[in-house]
Design a protein around this motif. Structure first.
Motif, mmCIF file in Angstrom:
data_model
loop_
_atom_site.group_PDB
_atom_site.id
_atom_site.type_symbol
_atom_site.label_atom_id
_atom_site.label_comp_id
_atom_site.label_asym_id
_atom_site.label_seq_id
_atom_site.Cartn_x
_atom_site.Cartn_y
_atom_site.Cartn_z
ATOM 1 N N THR A 168 -26.049 49.764 3.082
ATOM 2 C CA THR A 168 -24.970 49.740 4.086
ATOM 3 C C THR A 168 -24.012 48.557 3.886
ATOM 4 O OG1 THR A 168 -26.415 48.532 5.575
ATOM 5 C CG2 THR A 168 -26.342 50.927 5.865
ATOM 6 N N LEU A 169 -24.158 47.832 2.755
ATOM 7 C CA LEU A 169 -23.258 46.691 2.501
ATOM 8 C C LEU A 169 -21.836 47.203 2.274
ATOM 9 C CD1 LEU A 169 -25.636 44.862 0.019
ATOM 10 C CD2 LEU A 169 -25.042 44.074 2.326
ATOM 11 N N PHE A 170 -20.853 46.468 2.778
ATOM 12 C CA PHE A 170 -19.459 46.862 2.602
ATOM 13 C C PHE A 170 -18.816 46.023 1.497
ATOM 14 C CE2 PHE A 170 -14.922 46.662 3.625
ATOM 15 C CZ PHE A 170 -14.654 48.017 3.601
ATOM 16 N N PRO A 171 -18.423 46.656 0.381
ATOM 17 C CA PRO A 171 -17.884 45.871 -0.739
ATOM 18 C C PRO A 171 -16.408 45.516 -0.560
ATOM 19 C CG PRO A 171 -18.094 48.180 -1.348
ATOM 20 C CD PRO A 171 -18.480 48.089 0.092
ATOM 21 N N ILE A 172 -16.064 44.267 -0.884
ATOM 22 C CA ILE A 172 -14.651 43.869 -0.931
ATOM 23 C C ILE A 172 -14.432 43.007 -2.178
ATOM 24 C CG2 ILE A 172 -14.216 43.949 1.561
ATOM 25 C CD1 ILE A 172 -14.538 40.914 1.623
ATOM 26 N N TYR B 256 -23.796 39.199 -0.348
ATOM 27 C CA TYR B 256 -24.505 38.967 -1.615
ATOM 28 C C TYR B 256 -23.493 38.940 -2.746
ATOM 29 C CZ TYR B 256 -28.659 40.837 0.875
ATOM 30 O OH TYR B 256 -29.671 41.080 1.748
ATOM 31 N N LEU B 257 -23.839 38.224 -3.803
ATOM 32 C CA LEU B 257 -23.054 38.344 -5.029
ATOM 33 C C LEU B 257 -23.499 39.615 -5.747
ATOM 34 C CD1 LEU B 257 -22.926 35.234 -4.280
ATOM 35 C CD2 LEU B 257 -22.244 34.938 -6.648
ATOM 36 N N SER B 258 -22.648 40.129 -6.620
ATOM 37 C CA SER B 258 -22.978 41.375 -7.314
ATOM 38 C C SER B 258 -22.985 41.145 -8.820
ATOM 39 C CB SER B 258 -21.945 42.441 -6.950
ATOM 40 O OG SER B 258 -20.661 41.976 -7.260
ATOM 41 N N SER B 259 -23.539 42.102 -9.540
ATOM 42 C CA SER B 259 -23.331 42.154 -10.980
ATOM 43 C C SER B 259 -21.943 42.733 -11.200
ATOM 44 C CB SER B 259 -24.363 43.068 -11.641
ATOM 45 O OG SER B 259 -25.510 42.343 -11.956
ATOM 46 N N VAL B 260 -21.232 42.184 -12.169
ATOM 47 C CA VAL B 260 -19.825 42.552 -12.295
ATOM 48 C C VAL B 260 -19.515 43.048 -13.702
ATOM 49 C CG1 VAL B 260 -17.455 41.723 -12.073
ATOM 50 C CG2 VAL B 260 -19.226 40.809 -10.572
ATOM 51 N N VAL B 261 -19.007 44.259 -13.789
ATOM 52 C CA VAL B 261 -18.538 44.815 -15.057
ATOM 53 C C VAL B 261 -17.028 44.647 -15.085
ATOM 54 C CG1 VAL B 261 -18.439 46.884 -16.507
ATOM 55 C CG2 VAL B 261 -20.300 46.607 -14.857
ATOM 56 N N ALA C 56 -18.268 46.346 -9.220
ATOM 57 C CA ALA C 56 -19.305 45.473 -8.667
ATOM 58 C C ALA C 56 -20.538 46.312 -8.337
ATOM 59 C CB ALA C 56 -18.791 44.793 -7.409
ATOM 60 N N ILE C 57 -21.717 45.812 -8.740
ATOM 61 C CA ILE C 57 -22.963 46.563 -8.554
ATOM 62 C C ILE C 57 -23.870 45.840 -7.568
ATOM 63 C CG2 ILE C 57 -25.006 47.512 -9.700
ATOM 64 C CD1 ILE C 57 -23.342 47.213 -12.363
ATOM 65 N N SER C 58 -24.391 46.591 -6.615
ATOM 66 C CA SER C 58 -25.366 46.042 -5.668
ATOM 67 C C SER C 58 -26.598 46.931 -5.651
ATOM 68 C CB SER C 58 -24.748 46.017 -4.271
ATOM 69 O OG SER C 58 -25.754 46.007 -3.287
ATOM 70 N N ALA D 246 -29.647 45.345 -11.546
ATOM 71 C CA ALA D 246 -28.174 45.249 -11.481
ATOM 72 C C ALA D 246 -27.627 44.695 -12.798
ATOM 73 C CB ALA D 246 -27.756 44.363 -10.306
ATOM 74 N N LYS D 247 -28.305 43.667 -13.314
ATOM 75 C CA LYS D 247 -27.872 43.046 -14.572
ATOM 76 C C LYS D 247 -27.961 44.041 -15.730
ATOM 77 C CE LYS D 247 -30.646 40.274 -16.855
ATOM 78 N NZ LYS D 247 -31.481 39.105 -17.207
ATOM 79 N N ARG D 248 -29.079 44.782 -15.809
ATOM 80 C CA ARG D 248 -29.263 45.772 -16.890
ATOM 81 C C ARG D 248 -28.245 46.902 -16.782
ATOM 82 N NH1 ARG D 248 -31.226 43.246 -20.870
ATOM 83 N NH2 ARG D 248 -33.365 42.529 -20.646
ATOM 84 N N PHE D 249 -28.018 47.365 -15.560
ATOM 85 C CA PHE D 249 -27.075 48.471 -15.362
ATOM 86 C C PHE D 249 -25.656 48.014 -15.742
ATOM 87 C CE2 PHE D 249 -24.842 51.718 -12.699
ATOM 88 C CZ PHE D 249 -25.346 52.809 -13.366
ATOM 89 N N ARG D 250 -25.346 46.747 -15.428
ATOM 90 C CA ARG D 250 -24.055 46.184 -15.868
ATOM 91 C C ARG D 250 -23.928 46.284 -17.383
ATOM 92 N NH1 ARG D 250 -23.488 41.377 -18.206
ATOM 93 N NH2 ARG D 250 -25.220 40.273 -17.218
ATOM 94 N N GLU D 251 -25.005 45.934 -18.101
ATOM 95 C CA GLU D 251 -24.954 45.957 -19.563
ATOM 96 C C GLU D 251 -24.712 47.380 -20.082
ATOM 97 O OE1 GLU D 251 -27.813 42.029 -20.115
ATOM 98 O OE2 GLU D 251 -28.661 44.011 -20.442
ATOM 99 N N ILE D 252 -25.334 48.372 -19.422
ATOM 100 C CA ILE D 252 -25.143 49.779 -19.827
ATOM 101 C C ILE D 252 -23.676 50.175 -19.627
ATOM 102 C CG2 ILE D 252 -25.701 52.187 -19.242
ATOM 103 C CD1 ILE D 252 -28.526 51.124 -18.441
ATOM 104 N N LEU D 253 -23.124 49.842 -18.449
ATOM 105 C CA LEU D 253 -21.727 50.212 -18.162
ATOM 106 C C LEU D 253 -20.773 49.509 -19.126
ATOM 107 C CD1 LEU D 253 -21.591 50.339 -14.255
ATOM 108 C CD2 LEU D 253 -21.813 52.227 -15.851
ATOM 109 N N GLU D 254 -21.062 48.245 -19.443
ATOM 110 C CA GLU D 254 -20.192 47.498 -20.372
ATOM 111 C C GLU D 254 -20.105 48.208 -21.724
ATOM 112 O OE1 GLU D 254 -20.613 42.912 -18.665
ATOM 113 O OE2 GLU D 254 -22.013 43.611 -20.178
#
Ligand SMILES: C[C@@]1(CC(=O)O)c2cc3[nH]c(cc4nc(cc5[nH]c(cc(n2)[C@H]1CCC(=O)O)[C@@](C)(CC(=O)O)[C@@H]5CCC(=O)O)C(CC(=O)O)=C4CCC(=O)O)c(CCC(=O)O)c3CC(=O)O
Ligand SMILES: NC(=O)C1=CN([C@@H]2O[C@H](COP(=O)(O)OP(=O)(O)OC[C@H]3O[C@@H](n4cnc5c(N)ncnc54)[C@H](O)[C@@H]3O)[C@@H](O)[C@H]2O)C=CC1
Length: 188
Positions: free
Chosen positions: A3-7, A115-120, A128-130, A139-147
């Motif tokens: 339910t976090l709201f990203p900005i 929270y801070l997020s992983s960022v692609v 931003a990934i949460s 989150a870190k691994r998924f960032r690497e996949i998206l990159e």
């Protein structure tokens, strides 16, 4: 459910305070300046790592070599704290609540407003990934996949779409329709 709201914040327009000058403080500074090189940041801590001191030459970073005190919140919009004292972290959180400043306490999700997020990042695209705090490592691994999978041609696509967007005439509805038609190919 998450339910976090990203900005996405313009940190150069805000003044951020980092409390604690150890490993966590350094990681937070690196995350801030990697995303927002012009961010305006103050760090307060009685001991400050050399790697943090080295950042002063490159960024808008002000170091205060003192113990945290509520007076350090003067003029501050956003706070992230990661000292090695639970009491200090709790005090920072309580003071921020009193002063209505958004606060992140790095190792205590229950005390965080955000929270801070992983960022692609790929040029102008930022994702931003949460994981809702469940697994920062995921989150870190998924960032690497998206990159890996974001195509090199992305910036050209965004530039072209911006040019088309600026040229389109007509009312809002017809512009939305046209842009949706042009980008339909992305789903195929
Ligand atoms: C809730 C949150 C609050 C916040 O810090 O904002 C939080 C909390 C905690 N982190 C912990 C540990 C680790 N954090 C990382 C890494 C990252 N942590 C980040 C965010 C967040 N961490 C927020 C939730 C984000 C989400 O929703 O997923 C990232 C995404 C962004 C950033 O920090 O910049 C960045 C990856 C950036 C990238 O590379 O893309 C690693 C992995 C590593 O360093 O390699 C580890 C060790 C392995 C593990 O535990 O997974 C612990 C346990 C401490 C302990 O055991 O004592 C807690 C406390 C708890 O969970 O209770
Ligand atoms: N290092 C890491 O990656 C992780 C650390 N943690 C936890 O986070 C906390 C901090 O970890 P580290 O940064 O590694 O510790 P650290 O020992 O490297 O740094 C702690 C910092 O807090 C500062 N500090 C202490 N009292 C203060 C006060 N009154 N005001 C302002 N600053 C103050 C110290 O001067 C020091 O710079 C620890 O409790 C640790 O268990 C949790 C997850 C990962």
């Amino acid at each position: 459910m998450n339910t976090l709201f990203p900005i996405f914040l313009k940190l150069e327009e805000l003044h951020t305070l980092v409390v604690g000058g150890g490993n966590v403080g350094l990681e937070k500074l690196e995350a801030i300046f990697r995303n927002s090189p012009k961010a305006k940041v103050t760090l307060v801590s009685p001991e400050i790592r050399e790697e943090i001191k080295a950042l002063v030459a490159h960024y808008n970073l002000n170091l205060i070599q003192e113990k945290y005190h509520i007076s350090h919140l003067e003029g501050i919009d956003l706070v992230t704290a990661g000292t090695d004292s639970k009491e200090v972290n709790r005090q920072v959180r309580d003071d921020c609540k009193t002063k209505k400043i958004l606060v992140n306490i790095a190792d205590t999700p229950d005390l965080c407003d955000f929270y801070l997020s992983s960022v692609v990042v790929k040029d102008d695209l930022k994702i931003a990934i949460s994981t809702n705090g469940k697994s920062p490592t995921f989150a870190k691994r998924f960032r690497e996949i998206l990159e890996e999978i974001i195509p090199e041609s992305l910036q050209e696509t965004l530039n072209n779409l911006q040019a088309i967007r600026n040229k389109l005439k007509g009312d809002f509805q017809s512009k939305v329709q046209k842009l949706n038609e042009i980008t339909k190919v992305m789903q195929e």
